[in-house]
Design an enzyme around this catalytic site. Structure first.
Site, PDB file in Angstrom:
ATOM      1  N   ASP A   1       0.819  -1.256   0.181  1.00 46.38           N
ATOM      2  CA  ASP A   1       0.171   0.125   0.214  1.00 46.38           C
ATOM      3  C   ASP A   1       1.104   1.237  -0.010  1.00 46.38           C
ATOM      4  O   ASP A   1       0.336   2.371   0.449  1.00 46.38           O
ATOM      5  CB  ASP A   1      -0.960  -0.007   1.134  1.00 46.38           C
ATOM      6  CG  ASP A   1      -0.380  -0.307   2.506  1.00 46.38           C
ATOM      7  OD1 ASP A   1       0.994  -0.340   2.635  1.00 46.38           O
ATOM      8  OD2 ASP A   1      -0.976  -0.003   3.673  1.00 46.38           O
TER       9      ASP A   1
ATOM     10  N   HIS B   1      23.235   1.606 -19.468  1.00 41.40           N
ATOM     11  CA  HIS B   1      22.234   2.104 -18.559  1.00 41.40           C
ATOM     12  C   HIS B   1      22.596   1.247 -17.223  1.00 41.40           C
ATOM     13  O   HIS B   1      21.618   0.739 -16.614  1.00 41.40           O
ATOM     14  CB  HIS B   1      20.824   1.744 -18.980  1.00 41.40           C
ATOM     15  CG  HIS B   1      20.515   3.075 -20.043  1.00 41.40           C
ATOM     16  ND1 HIS B   1      19.349   2.994 -21.091  1.00 41.40           N
ATOM     17  CD2 HIS B   1      21.252   4.086 -20.380  1.00 41.40           C
ATOM     18  CE1 HIS B   1      19.537   3.991 -21.556  1.00 41.40           C
ATOM     19  NE2 HIS B   1      20.849   4.835 -21.505  1.00 41.40           N
TER      20      HIS B   1
ATOM     21  N   ASP C   1      26.573   8.990 -15.036  1.00 39.77           N
ATOM     22  CA  ASP C   1      25.562   9.654 -15.865  1.00 39.77           C
ATOM     23  C   ASP C   1      24.293  10.032 -15.067  1.00 39.77           C
ATOM     24  O   ASP C   1      23.537   9.261 -14.466  1.00 39.77           O
ATOM     25  CB  ASP C   1      24.879   8.700 -16.943  1.00 39.77           C
ATOM     26  CG  ASP C   1      24.108   9.466 -18.177  1.00 39.77           C
ATOM     27  OD1 ASP C   1      23.527  10.222 -17.617  1.00 39.77           O
ATOM     28  OD2 ASP C   1      24.111   8.872 -19.013  1.00 39.77           O
TER      29      ASP C   1
ATOM     30  N   ASP D   1      20.948  16.237 -18.064  1.00 40.75           N
ATOM     31  CA  ASP D   1      21.338  14.735 -18.476  1.00 40.75           C
ATOM     32  C   ASP D   1      22.872  15.030 -18.676  1.00 40.75           C
ATOM     33  O   ASP D   1      23.186  15.081 -20.028  1.00 40.75           O
ATOM     34  CB  ASP D   1      20.558  14.285 -19.643  1.00 40.75           C
ATOM     35  CG  ASP D   1      20.941  13.034 -20.180  1.00 40.75           C
ATOM     36  OD1 ASP D   1      21.816  12.336 -19.210  1.00 40.75           O
ATOM     37  OD2 ASP D   1      20.346  12.465 -21.117  1.00 40.75           O
TER      38      ASP D   1
ATOM     39  N   HIS E   1      25.546   3.591 -29.577  1.00 47.53           N
ATOM     40  CA  HIS E   1      24.516   4.343 -29.363  1.00 47.53           C
ATOM     41  C   HIS E   1      24.512   5.663 -30.116  1.00 47.53           C
ATOM     42  O   HIS E   1      25.271   6.182 -30.513  1.00 47.53           O
ATOM     43  CB  HIS E   1      24.084   4.815 -27.687  1.00 47.53           C
ATOM     44  CG  HIS E   1      25.284   5.464 -27.103  1.00 47.53           C
ATOM     45  ND1 HIS E   1      25.701   6.798 -27.474  1.00 47.53           N
ATOM     46  CD2 HIS E   1      26.174   5.054 -26.190  1.00 47.53           C
ATOM     47  CE1 HIS E   1      26.516   7.398 -26.575  1.00 47.53           C
ATOM     48  NE2 HIS E   1      27.079   6.022 -25.930  1.00 47.53           N
TER      49      HIS E   1
ATOM     50  N   HIS F   1      20.054  13.396 -28.028  1.00 45.01           N
ATOM     51  CA  HIS F   1      18.572  13.287 -28.077  1.00 45.01           C
ATOM     52  C   HIS F   1      17.922  14.652 -27.758  1.00 45.01           C
ATOM     53  O   HIS F   1      18.734  15.352 -26.736  1.00 45.01           O
ATOM     54  CB  HIS F   1      17.693  12.127 -27.199  1.00 45.01           C
ATOM     55  CG  HIS F   1      18.565  12.098 -25.761  1.00 45.01           C
ATOM     56  ND1 HIS F   1      17.956  12.936 -24.869  1.00 45.01           N
ATOM     57  CD2 HIS F   1      19.615  11.486 -25.299  1.00 45.01           C
ATOM     58  CE1 HIS F   1      18.803  12.579 -23.768  1.00 45.01           C
ATOM     59  NE2 HIS F   1      19.637  11.868 -23.865  1.00 45.01           N
TER      60      HIS F   1
ATOM     61  N   HIS G   1      14.549  11.802 -22.422  1.00 44.11           N
ATOM     62  CA  HIS G   1      14.482  11.764 -23.714  1.00 44.11           C
ATOM     63  C   HIS G   1      13.178  12.272 -24.218  1.00 44.11           C
ATOM     64  O   HIS G   1      12.113  11.843 -24.127  1.00 44.11           O
ATOM     65  CB  HIS G   1      14.491  10.050 -24.076  1.00 44.11           C
ATOM     66  CG  HIS G   1      15.581   9.549 -23.686  1.00 44.11           C
ATOM     67  ND1 HIS G   1      15.509   8.027 -23.336  1.00 44.11           N
ATOM     68  CD2 HIS G   1      16.926   9.987 -23.397  1.00 44.11           C
ATOM     69  CE1 HIS G   1      17.112   7.794 -22.876  1.00 44.11           C
ATOM     70  NE2 HIS G   1      17.686   9.013 -22.954  1.00 44.11           N
TER      71      HIS G   1
ATOM     72  N   GLU H   1      26.617  13.349 -26.813  1.00 43.77           N
ATOM     73  CA  GLU H   1      27.079  12.350 -25.941  1.00 43.77           C
ATOM     74  C   GLU H   1      28.117  11.055 -26.603  1.00 43.77           C
ATOM     75  O   GLU H   1      27.305   9.992 -26.279  1.00 43.77           O
ATOM     76  CB  GLU H   1      25.939  11.818 -24.888  1.00 43.77           C
ATOM     77  CG  GLU H   1      24.740  11.505 -25.508  1.00 43.77           C
ATOM     78  CD  GLU H   1      23.645  10.872 -24.452  1.00 43.77           C
ATOM     79  OE1 GLU H   1      24.266  10.168 -23.853  1.00 43.77           O
ATOM     80  OE2 GLU H   1      22.518  11.486 -24.614  1.00 43.77           O
TER      81      GLU H   1
ATOM     82  N   TYR I   1      33.138   2.344 -25.502  1.00 42.82           N
ATOM     83  CA  TYR I   1      32.971   1.193 -24.671  1.00 42.82           C
ATOM     84  C   TYR I   1      33.804  -0.122 -25.301  1.00 42.82           C
ATOM     85  O   TYR I   1      33.208  -0.526 -26.358  1.00 42.82           O
ATOM     86  CB  TYR I   1      31.623   0.936 -24.371  1.00 42.82           C
ATOM     87  CG  TYR I   1      30.683   2.144 -24.328  1.00 42.82           C
ATOM     88  CD1 TYR I   1      30.506   2.808 -23.090  1.00 42.82           C
ATOM     89  CD2 TYR I   1      30.257   2.755 -25.355  1.00 42.82           C
ATOM     90  CE1 TYR I   1      29.727   3.910 -22.726  1.00 42.82           C
ATOM     91  CE2 TYR I   1      29.559   3.962 -25.137  1.00 42.82           C
ATOM     92  CZ  TYR I   1      29.302   4.682 -23.938  1.00 42.82           C
ATOM     93  OH  TYR I   1      28.484   5.776 -23.855  1.00 42.82           O
TER      94      TYR I   1
ATOM     95  N   ARG J   1      31.962   8.056 -21.593  1.00 40.63           N
ATOM     96  CA  ARG J   1      31.043   8.895 -22.431  1.00 40.63           C
ATOM     97  C   ARG J   1      31.193  10.301 -21.989  1.00 40.63           C
ATOM     98  O   ARG J   1      31.366  10.473 -20.481  1.00 40.63           O
ATOM     99  CB  ARG J   1      29.777   8.294 -22.048  1.00 40.63           C
ATOM    100  CG  ARG J   1      28.462   9.069 -22.629  1.00 40.63           C
ATOM    101  CD  ARG J   1      27.197   8.413 -22.852  1.00 40.63           C
ATOM    102  NE  ARG J   1      26.707   8.052 -21.618  1.00 40.63           N
ATOM    103  CZ  ARG J   1      26.365   6.850 -21.108  1.00 40.63           C
ATOM    104  NH1 ARG J   1      26.938   5.849 -21.721  1.00 40.63           N
ATOM    105  NH2 ARG J   1      26.008   6.578 -19.869  1.00 40.63           N
TER     106      ARG J   1
ATOM    107  N   GLU K   1      28.934  13.577 -21.958  1.00 42.41           N
ATOM    108  CA  GLU K   1      27.564  14.369 -22.324  1.00 42.41           C
ATOM    109  C   GLU K   1      27.347  15.708 -21.843  1.00 42.41           C
ATOM    110  O   GLU K   1      27.365  15.810 -20.570  1.00 42.41           O
ATOM    111  CB  GLU K   1      26.479  13.315 -21.785  1.00 42.41           C
ATOM    112  CG  GLU K   1      25.133  13.664 -21.937  1.00 42.41           C
ATOM    113  CD  GLU K   1      24.097  12.738 -21.666  1.00 42.41           C
ATOM    114  OE1 GLU K   1      24.244  11.992 -20.722  1.00 42.41           O
ATOM    115  OE2 GLU K   1      23.032  12.632 -22.274  1.00 42.41           O
TER     116      GLU K   1
HETATM  117  N1  GLY Z   1      20.768   9.181 -19.219  1.00 40.66           N
HETATM  118  C1  GLY Z   1      20.443   8.767 -20.294  1.00 40.66           C
HETATM  119  C2  GLY Z   1      20.891   9.284 -21.570  1.00 40.66           C
HETATM  120  O1  GLY Z   1      21.814   9.898 -21.337  1.00 40.66           O
HETATM  121  O2  GLY Z   1      20.205   9.199 -22.535  1.00 40.66           O
HETATM  122 MN    MN Z   2      21.500  11.744 -22.755  1.00 37.55          MN
HETATM  123 MN    MN Z   3      22.686  10.619 -19.946  1.00 39.41          MN
END
Ligand code: GLY
Ligand code: MN
Ligand code: MN
Length: 454
Positions: A37, A244, A261, A272, A351, A355, A362, A389, A393, A410, A412
């Protein structure tokens, strides 16, 4: 802060897209059970929040046009003293018109019947069918009631039109007030990343990934951002190769890199940011080489991030820089053109480059648009905010020289498109090797005085 008048203008812009005798419906999110609950922390539906700024569950916005007259109606949870003692305050229908600048408001308990009346005889119902299951259910029940009652002269709307593409277009272009909130969200997130770097430098071999996440979340909260915009990723060592990774359960090891991240959510708007740095504050030679390559790819991509160019152009540039760099380092072999054509780089950069960013991390908005004779990549335009970004890897079992294995990097940033080019909202987060090493050496208990890379 988004001024209340801006919500009125957003609703007006949406009203301008509907015809006379049309109705437009937008539902709020509902609470989601976490266990038995208890519920997850409530997160409002982004479309509903964009149009109202109202952060309670179980509410509805109704926009109408009748004989040229526009009306905005909000349904919200009934006032209930007992529920408010147990679960929290409710705005209530009496207070809503002044608080949210809507024309009228009614309690939620009247919604089901009111919906039948409101839909009766309307031409078009504008609604995002399939967006929220509980909303679909209510709307379909009202429609079916109307369809099954022709003898009472009841008539369901003739057609249903999806509101999503209009809302996505509106949300893609940020107003000055939205940009100001996103800058504030970015600033908080920058400080959080700096804090994590300093914590790592002073707790080498003695910190867990979730403790770095805690440092980040502490900074968010102390700066007024209640929560992260998405699950924070703290991946040390080869965990950084899991895009992720959110377990955040491992102990940091001296000599490894750690990829964070993380972005704050402020007044609904996401930051982000990803930064990758050495646990101890000093890059090894192979780490530095790969890091510089990702940074070079990002800087090259950023050069073309401006109005009229496309994200795909920037992606292609980053792919070329990364692929050539991987060839130079002996991680890929052969010619650049052939590697790009065969997408061999996808093993290491799997990737997209970025975005849209906004109320959703996103964020909504089409990446392709239709012209008179084709569907094309969407040109960037002032007011858009996106991430840039790139990453590399190298899986622990990759068939490459051992020195590269298990490294994930990465970088970003969050970028606003301006008339003249772009502005990096996250520019203050250290990202050159020199700046990261300088920041992380500041807080060290004692310096070894040895800056030679291993
Ligand atoms: N944090 C998710 C991305 O960078 O798309
Ligand atoms: Mn991102
Ligand atoms: Mn990110």
């Amino acid at each position: 802060m988004i001024p209340i008048q801006e919500y009125v203008q957003r609703r007006q812009r949406l009203l301008d897209t509907i015809g006379d005798n049309d109705i437009l419906l937008v539902s709020a999110a509902q609470e989601v059970t976490r266990s038995n609950d208890t519920e997850y922390t409530f997160r409002q539906d982004s479309h509903f929040f964009y149009l109202t700024g109202f952060n309670e569950p179980d509410a509805w916005l109704v926009l109408l046009k009748e004989q040229g007259e526009a009306e905005s109606i909000l349904f919200c949870r009934d006032k209930d003293p007992t529920a408010e003692i147990w679960h929290g305050r409710r705005l209530g229908a009496d207070a809503a018109p002044e608080a949210l600048a809507v024309d009228t408001s009614y309690p939620l308990s009247e919604l089901a019947d009111a919906l039948v009346q409101l839909l009766d005889g309307k031409q078009v119902m504008h609604f995002a069918m399939g967006h929220l299951a509980h909303a679909d259910e209510l709307v379909l029940a009202a429609m079916n009631k109307l369809r099954s009652a022709p003898k009472q002269s009841k008539v369901a709307p003739v057609s249903i039109t999806d509101t999503r593409s209009r809302l996505h277009e509106m949300r893609l272009f940020k107003s000055p007030a939205e940009v100001a909130v996103m800058q504030a969200s970015a600033d908080i997130s920058v400080r959080a990343h700096q804090r994590a770097m300093l914590y790592s430098a002073t707790h080498v071999d003695n910190a867990f990934e979730y403790q770095l996440a805690a440092e980040i979340h502490h900074e968010f909260a102390m700066a007024g951002a209640h929560s992260p915009a998405y699950n924070t990723i703290v991946g040390s060592g080869d965990n950084a190769c899991i895009l992720h990774y959110t377990e955040n359960s491992d102990r940091l090891t001296k000599g490894d890199l750690v990829l964070i991240d993380a972005g704050a959510e402020l007044e609904g708007y996401a930051a982000d940011i990803t930064r990758t740095f050495p646990v101890s504050g000093c890059f090894s030679k192979p780490q530095a080489k790969l890091y510089q390559l990702v940074l070079d790819a990002q800087l090259a991509a950023l050069e073309v991030i401006k109005p009229g160019n496309t994200l795909v152009q920037a992606t292609n540039i980053s792919v070329k820089v990364i692929t050539q760099g991987l060839i130079d380092l002996g991680i890929l072999s052969g010619e650049l053109a052939q590697n790009v054509q065969e997408k061999t780089y996808r093993e290491f950069f799997m990737h997209g480059l970025g975005h849209w960013l906004g109320l959703d991390v996103h964020d909504v908005g089409d990446y392709k648009i239709k012209t008179a004779d084709a569907t094309v990549d969407r040109p960037l335009a002032p007011g858009m905010v996106l991430t840039v970004e790139p990453g590399i890897y190298i899986a622990p079992d990759a068939k490459v020289d051992e020195c590269w294995r298990g490294i994930g990097i990465r970088i970003e940033d969050n970028v606003l498109i301006t008339e003249k080019g772009h502005e990096i909202l996250t520019i203050k987060a250290p990202k050159t090797i020199t700046d990261i090493e300088a920041l992380m050496s500041l807080n060290k208990p004692s310096s070894t005085g040895n800056s030679e890379r291993a």
